[in-house]
Design an enzyme around this catalytic site. Sequence first.
Site, PDB file in Angstrom:
ATOM      1  N   ASP A  90       0.851  -1.185   0.000  1.00 41.93           N
ATOM      2  CA  ASP A  90       0.000   0.000   0.000  1.00 41.93           C
ATOM      3  C   ASP A  90       0.893   1.243   0.000  1.00 41.93           C
ATOM      4  OD1 ASP A  90      -3.143   0.448   0.444  1.00 41.93           O
ATOM      5  OD2 ASP A  90      -2.048   2.126   1.329  1.00 41.93           O
TER       6      ASP A  90
ATOM      7  N   ASP B 184       4.359   2.990  -3.499  1.00 42.06           N
ATOM      8  CA  ASP B 184       3.419   3.638  -4.407  1.00 42.06           C
ATOM      9  C   ASP B 184       3.525   2.911  -5.739  1.00 42.06           C
ATOM     10  OD1 ASP B 184       1.882   5.183  -6.028  1.00 42.06           O
ATOM     11  OD2 ASP B 184       3.058   7.022  -5.798  1.00 42.06           O
TER      12      ASP B 184
ATOM     13  N   ASP C 165      -7.618  -3.828  -5.773  1.00 47.72           N
ATOM     14  CA  ASP C 165      -8.803  -3.093  -5.320  1.00 47.72           C
ATOM     15  C   ASP C 165      -8.400  -1.624  -5.384  1.00 47.72           C
ATOM     16  OD1 ASP C 165     -11.086  -2.157  -4.182  1.00 47.72           O
ATOM     17  OD2 ASP C 165     -10.817  -3.111  -2.242  1.00 47.72           O
TER      18      ASP C 165
ATOM     19  N   CYS D 136     -14.975   0.193  -5.624  1.00 48.99           N
ATOM     20  CA  CYS D 136     -16.254   0.385  -4.928  1.00 48.99           C
ATOM     21  C   CYS D 136     -16.972   1.587  -5.547  1.00 48.99           C
ATOM     22  CB  CYS D 136     -16.048   0.551  -3.424  1.00 48.99           C
ATOM     23  SG  CYS D 136     -14.808   1.773  -2.957  1.00 48.99           S
TER      24      CYS D 136
END
Length: 453
Positions: A293, A325, A350, A403
């Site tokens: 992450d 990154d 995701d 999402c």
Amino acid sequence: MARPRAKSPLPNPRRLAVRTLREIEQRQGFSNRILSEQLERFPDLDPRDRGLITTLVYGVLRHRGRLDAHLDAAADKPHKLKGELRTILRVAAYEVLELDRPLPIASAEASKAAKRIDPRGRLKGMIAKILAKVAKDKADLDARLRPGQRWSLPAWLVERWSAQLGAEGLEARARALTEVPSVDLRVDLSRSTRDAVREQLVADHPSVRFVELPEAAGDQPQCLRVRGGGDLFHGPLFEDGLIAIQSLGSQQAVRVLDPQPGERTLDACAGMGTKTIQIAEHMGRRGALVASDASAERLDELERSARARIELDADGIALQVVHADLAGPELPAELDAPPDEAGFDAVLLDAPCTGLGNLARHPELRWTSQASDVLERAGLQASLLERCAAWVRPGGRLVYAVCSLEPEEGPAIVDAFLATEAGAAFEQTKREAWTPEAQRSDGFWLARLDRVR
């Protein structure tokens, strides 16, 4: 001997709800984090008051457009309802319109909440008059409101969804997004069963109520949908890692990726590790798992709360946490290697997105998001997909998920990649959307790409 410090007096619940709403508006922050900050300041607050504050904060955020329309119609000078006064009136109007609170109680509580800005009570008459008109005219005014006002959506999103879904589709989605969402639990099927967890939940939380999933959700053996039950973060089920709180739509990405025991898997944007744990469960905690992450803060949380749940069998799984990154020019040594030397059998991306599928759980996004956010995210998403695809071994697979149900963040990203030279090595084997109106879940879109050469 020094005297013990006196405890801070407990706040009026509506006053704290107003303060929280003002913080969310001023900081443009996530509602759940700011609400938690406020509640943590008063650990002795009665659970009923905590529940009321939570209901008021999320309720006002979900219905703010409608509340403002009613307040503006009821006020003689709506332009003067500003700042804290408007927030106080929003809370009271929400109680009248959505909670069916008796008008005298809502009016009196609003006047109490206004004491900080109105110590002499000069606004009391005006507050009572406005709320009385809101209560009297609510049905007539609702019938005349435009869709954006009635369902509290910004105009740009109404225009966008009207074009995509038509008038009926827009209303179905907007209605679904104003409903109070249930809590979805993910069961660790590698160590228990859905029925066993259900029985233990009833024993630990007698007030819990189970909600049937809609037929459109299909078979979901890992998901239990509940309401009530108090704080589900306490009790042996959560503490032993047998359940996690994760929305139904969000659970699908790992299910579609289907990581297997012994494989090497990458969770490319791992965040605080919710899906990383789910990957480990699907792998039977056997194999190699890399969680990456760009946020050191989120990875710190992963290390604190997720690592122990992933490494229940430390000999079976090798977890590596990488701060990187993935869209940047430089990569850490753990990922900066040719695919034939350090590729992955399964990659989950995701991707960072607008979160516009999460308007029920994060209703503040209605008021902080802008139309330009969609295209701004798309550039980052395309870069991440291209880079992550390069790490998939021949015969491996990648799931791209967001999402959000906006075409520019989902289908357009995947279609553009598949049209490139790198994308020609992949075959799309699944593409699906999870919507608030059909599956009663957060809006979620995903595609699975299998590398065929």
